[in-house]
Scaffold this active site. Sequence first.
Site, PDB file in Angstrom:
ATOM      1  N   HIS A 151       0.696  -1.214  -0.108  1.00 11.04           N
ATOM      2  CA  HIS A 151       0.194  -0.027   0.107  1.00 11.04           C
ATOM      3  C   HIS A 151       0.779   1.261   0.208  1.00 11.04           C
ATOM      4  O   HIS A 151       0.343   2.440  -0.196  1.00 11.04           O
ATOM      5  CB  HIS A 151      -0.942   0.155   1.200  1.00 11.04           C
TER       6      HIS A 151
ATOM      7  N   GLY B 265      -1.943   2.576   4.950  1.00 15.92           N
ATOM      8  CA  GLY B 265      -2.532   1.071   5.213  1.00 15.92           C
ATOM      9  C   GLY B 265      -1.513   0.389   5.983  1.00 15.92           C
ATOM     10  O   GLY B 265      -1.088  -0.834   5.382  1.00 15.92           O
TER      11      GLY B 265
ATOM     12  N   ASP C 272      -3.002 -11.040  -1.602  1.00 10.45           N
ATOM     13  CA  ASP C 272      -3.336 -10.536  -0.062  1.00 10.45           C
ATOM     14  C   ASP C 272      -5.025 -10.260   0.007  1.00 10.45           C
ATOM     15  O   ASP C 272      -5.522 -10.250  -1.317  1.00 10.45           O
ATOM     16  CB  ASP C 272      -2.763  -9.139   0.079  1.00 10.45           C
TER      17      ASP C 272
ATOM     18  N   HIS D 288      -6.307  -7.443   0.624  1.00  6.28           N
ATOM     19  CA  HIS D 288      -6.663  -6.165   0.064  1.00  6.28           C
ATOM     20  C   HIS D 288      -5.849  -5.912  -1.140  1.00  6.28           C
ATOM     21  O   HIS D 288      -4.979  -6.517  -1.600  1.00  6.28           O
ATOM     22  CB  HIS D 288      -5.763  -5.287   1.241  1.00  6.28           C
TER      23      HIS D 288
ATOM     24  N   ASP E 149      -3.804 -12.504   5.085  1.00  2.00           N
ATOM     25  CA  ASP E 149      -4.806 -12.023   5.653  1.00  2.00           C
ATOM     26  C   ASP E 149      -6.112 -12.758   5.063  1.00  2.00           C
ATOM     27  O   ASP E 149      -7.122 -12.387   5.292  1.00  2.00           O
ATOM     28  CB  ASP E 149      -4.989 -10.593   5.930  1.00  2.00           C
TER      29      ASP E 149
ATOM     30  N   TYR F  25      -2.538 -10.902  10.242  1.00  2.81           N
ATOM     31  CA  TYR F  25      -2.876 -10.351  11.620  1.00  2.81           C
ATOM     32  C   TYR F  25      -3.128 -11.220  12.667  1.00  2.81           C
ATOM     33  O   TYR F  25      -3.377 -10.799  13.877  1.00  2.81           O
ATOM     34  CB  TYR F  25      -3.806  -9.140  11.508  1.00  2.81           C
TER      35      TYR F  25
END
Length: 376
Positions: free
Chosen positions: A131, A139, A167, A169, A250, A289
Amino acid sequence: MGPLLFGSEIYRGSSYGGWHPLRVPRVSTVLDLSRALGWLPPDRFRVSPRAKPAALATWHTPDYLAALEAAERAGAVDPPTRDRHGLGTASNPVFPEMFRRPATGAGASLLAGEMLAGGGRIHNPGGGTHHGMPDRANGFCYLNDAVLGILSLRRNGAPRVAYVDIDAHHMDGVEHAFAENPDVLLISTHEERRWPFTGHLHDAGLGQVFNLPLPRGLNDDEMALARDRLILPAVEAFAPDAIVLQCGADAVEEDPLSRLSLSNNAHLEMLRALLPLAPRFLLLGGGGYNPWSVGRLWTGAWAVLSGQDIPDRLPPEAEQVLRGLRFDGNSRGRNPPDHWFTALRDTARLGPVKPEVTDRVASLSARIGAIPGRWL
Ligand SMILES: [Zn+2]
């Protein structure tokens, strides 16, 4: 050159702060688990160097780099710096290693580009900060090691780079860098309607950008469809000199920030299938995370990259590493299931392929024939 794992002790004990998702250990777990399994003899490990501002300025602006270094020195930012560079926010807080830690991840990706000049495979689990923007943090990413690594590969004998990002995202910083570059193939799978809300199905760049937004609850069978009908054929058609895989953890079911439901087999099988498609391979970490999901996935990915067999049941030394992890402030930390301690691989999460997944994969697959070719 045999496969190499890049790491650093700067990650051990470093935290974005007690309430930030990046308070959990990640890279240190990969090093400890890999060593406990006998997969990381000294000749396979390199200490990640910290990149100097001049090297980071191949993409980031000098003003931003100066502000980031000054914020680390002062332990604070003033409001104009916060507004201009995104530093000192809830996402991108001031913390003691806020320059040195990302500069270490970036240093590893920059050096990887040089060391892969003659071919080979490198894992940089501290990288994947997709990001980061030229002039601002974004991010949780202060620098964009993925962009810097791609630029380094291209300077060192690999003009055509395929970047694949699984990912949860969207890869907004990497797309910002290369959307108009016909020599960088960009493929992202990500959860739809999730921050940063970019990466729409129809955003095509010059025909070499492929964004596949995916619905909540995505399962391994759906990811396998995207892999076999879209990602592998597109990379093969592009015929890259190097592949960079951002392997964000994630997108796995147990992650607290996203709602995709993959098992870690989806990531490992993506890696296994991509490895033979280019002579140079840079594997990056990314989001992730839940400390057990991240440590198990990226250690398993090192096993695949370096040709180790993953045992069904971990030996006691490795189990000890996983039992020593803490996930304070999250309900998943209270009652971890037993397999988070005893195995690297998850049970597969199979299921029906939703019609919208089939449709979106088909619409992107139809564009593979129009990927810009090798310019001679
Ligand atoms: Zn992510």
